[in-house]
Write a protein that holds these residues in place. Structure first.
Motif, PDB file in Angstrom:
ATOM      1  N   HIS A   6      49.859 -55.989 -26.391  1.00  0.00           N
ATOM      2  CA  HIS A   6      50.718 -56.604 -26.543  1.00  0.00           C
ATOM      3  C   HIS A   6      52.732 -56.206 -26.666  1.00  0.00           C
ATOM      4  N   GLU A   7      52.070 -54.710 -26.942  1.00  0.00           N
ATOM      5  CA  GLU A   7      53.080 -53.669 -27.639  1.00  0.00           C
ATOM      6  C   GLU A   7      53.775 -53.188 -26.476  1.00  0.00           C
ATOM      7  N   ALA A   8      53.267 -52.445 -25.546  1.00  0.00           N
ATOM      8  CA  ALA A   8      53.616 -52.269 -23.938  1.00  0.00           C
ATOM      9  C   ALA A   8      53.918 -52.794 -23.057  1.00  0.00           C
ATOM     10  N   LEU A   9      54.035 -54.355 -23.653  1.00  0.00           N
ATOM     11  CA  LEU A   9      54.013 -55.229 -22.633  1.00  0.00           C
ATOM     12  C   LEU A   9      55.637 -55.244 -22.917  1.00  0.00           C
ATOM     13  N   HIS A  10      55.842 -55.106 -23.914  1.00  0.00           N
ATOM     14  CA  HIS A  10      57.455 -54.797 -24.054  1.00  0.00           C
ATOM     15  C   HIS A  10      58.064 -53.021 -24.693  1.00  0.00           C
ATOM     16  N   ARG A  53      61.542 -61.977 -40.080  1.00  0.00           N
ATOM     17  CA  ARG A  53      61.771 -62.065 -38.730  1.00  0.00           C
ATOM     18  C   ARG A  53      62.316 -60.745 -37.917  1.00  0.00           C
ATOM     19  N   ARG A  54      61.089 -60.400 -36.633  1.00  0.00           N
ATOM     20  CA  ARG A  54      61.709 -59.488 -35.774  1.00  0.00           C
ATOM     21  C   ARG A  54      60.795 -60.042 -34.371  1.00  0.00           C
ATOM     22  N   PRO A  55      61.625 -59.432 -33.870  1.00  0.00           N
ATOM     23  CA  PRO A  55      61.589 -59.355 -32.250  1.00  0.00           C
ATOM     24  C   PRO A  55      60.695 -58.018 -31.743  1.00  0.00           C
ATOM     25  N   ASP A  56      60.203 -57.902 -30.606  1.00  0.00           N
ATOM     26  CA  ASP A  56      60.111 -57.574 -29.874  1.00  0.00           C
ATOM     27  C   ASP A  56      60.605 -56.030 -29.927  1.00  0.00           C
ATOM     28  N   VAL A  72      63.090 -58.800 -25.592  1.00  0.00           N
ATOM     29  CA  VAL A  72      62.341 -58.522 -25.114  1.00  0.00           C
ATOM     30  C   VAL A  72      61.187 -59.326 -25.721  1.00  0.00           C
ATOM     31  N   GLU A  73      60.100 -60.562 -25.985  1.00  0.00           N
ATOM     32  CA  GLU A  73      59.143 -61.164 -26.632  1.00  0.00           C
ATOM     33  C   GLU A  73      57.726 -60.790 -25.728  1.00  0.00           C
ATOM     34  N   ALA A  74      56.502 -60.608 -25.808  1.00  0.00           N
ATOM     35  CA  ALA A  74      55.419 -60.073 -25.596  1.00  0.00           C
ATOM     36  C   ALA A  74      54.523 -61.231 -25.936  1.00  0.00           C
ATOM     37  N   GLN A  75      54.022 -62.315 -24.918  1.00  0.00           N
ATOM     38  CA  GLN A  75      53.379 -63.309 -25.477  1.00  0.00           C
ATOM     39  C   GLN A  75      51.891 -63.544 -24.516  1.00  0.00           C
ATOM     40  N   ILE A 105      60.638 -62.916 -21.295  1.00  0.00           N
ATOM     41  CA  ILE A 105      59.121 -62.876 -22.227  1.00  0.00           C
ATOM     42  C   ILE A 105      58.779 -62.530 -21.192  1.00  0.00           C
ATOM     43  N   THR A 106      57.637 -61.878 -21.606  1.00  0.00           N
ATOM     44  CA  THR A 106      56.646 -61.401 -20.282  1.00  0.00           C
ATOM     45  C   THR A 106      55.046 -61.393 -21.219  1.00  0.00           C
TER      46      THR A 106
END
Length: 282
Positions: A6-10, A53-56, A72-75, A105-106
């Motif tokens: 998940h972390e890598a995607l953003h 509240r913390r976006p990626d 950028v949000e990884a979902q 969204i990724t």
């Protein structure tokens, strides 16, 4: 707790902010202004009330059309409650910085990508008061890059391609061209992109990538082959803390680098994406 894929995607967008515009243009087929200058900014949108509240990833970018906020949000799955969070991120950041905000969204899931494209509505059924309209990059619209020449044209986007296609049963076909493309970068950049690829993959694909790193003759592959697993894990931990802007004292850095307990290192790797201080890591 966020997982490393998940972390890598953003995180890839923190390493290469212009990848944001490139992804929207190539995956979503929408013209997006060129990013001239960018800086990663604080993702903590928490108010005085105890609601986190913390976006990626959040980037403040200077584009050819003027300044913008890029989110950028990884979902990984359909999650209707995130629609409220995304609406909050957009409105909060626009209000705070007085700049237009764009949400990307990724996802590695085609089903999640279809859901995220909406319509994503807020309000009573039949009488929506708001619609959230993100850009979405998933395996159904991000090109699956398996050709070396294409990989060499845009290494950053090729990494994103591999991460969004990590569930593809043919993912192995993309990893050798990707490794060869990464090898054309400088030593520091190649190490960063190789590590992000490793943590962004899962299961057999991750094992295959590690074997490439250990056996191929590229400079960063040879370097990884000489390092122990413990040293490689320590490097990943420190890189995640650095990318998330978490200060690491010399003593803490030494503790991480000197650790040879693989179970402990694995625990730290899992904590690194979510801790707020280096003390929480330990």
């Amino acid at each position: 707790m966020p997982k490393l894929p998940h972390e890598a995607l953003h995180q890839v967008f923190r390493e290469s902010p212009n990848l944001f515009a490139d992804t929207i243009q190539r995956a979503c087929e929408v013209d997006f202004p060129e990013i001239v200058e960018a800086e990663v900014i604080d993702t903590d949108l928490t108010e005085t009330k105890p609601i986190v509240r913390r976006p990626d990833t959040v980037i403040k970018a200077e584009t050819s059309d003027g300044p913008q906020i890029l989110i950028v949000e990884a979902q990984t799955k359909e999650e209707p409650s995130k629609i409220r969070s995304w609406a909050y991120y957009l409105s909060y950041l626009e209000n705070k910085y007085k700049l237009p905000a764009t949400l990307l969204i990724t996802t590695p899931s085609a089903a999640t990508a279809r859901w995220a494209r909406g319509p994503l509505l807020l309000g009573p059924p039949g009488f929506p008061s708001m619609e959230v309209r993100p850009f979405v990059a998933g395996p159904d619209n991000v090109p699956f890059i398996t050709d070396l020449e294409e990989a060499l044209e845009d290494v950053d986007f090729t990494v994103l391609s591999a991460l969004t296609h990590r569930l593809n049963p043919d993912i192995d076909k993309a990893l050798k061209p990707l490794a060869a493309a990464i090898d054309t970068l400088g030593p520091e950049a190649s190490a960063i992109w190789a590590d992000l690829t490793e943590v962004g993959l899962e299961g057999c694909a991750q094992d295959f990538w590690r074997k490439i790193m250990q056996t191929m003759q590229y400079k960063f592959g040879s370097q990884l082959a000489r390092h122990s697993v413990a040293e490689a894990e320590a490097r990943i931990i420190l890189k995640f803390l650095e990318m998330r802007g978490i200060p690491v004292s010399e003593g803490a850095r030494q503790r991480i680098e000197d650790c040879t307990d693989l179970e402990m290192l694995e625990a730290w790797v899992m904590r690194a994406p979510s801790v707020q201080t280096v003390d929480e890591l330990f």
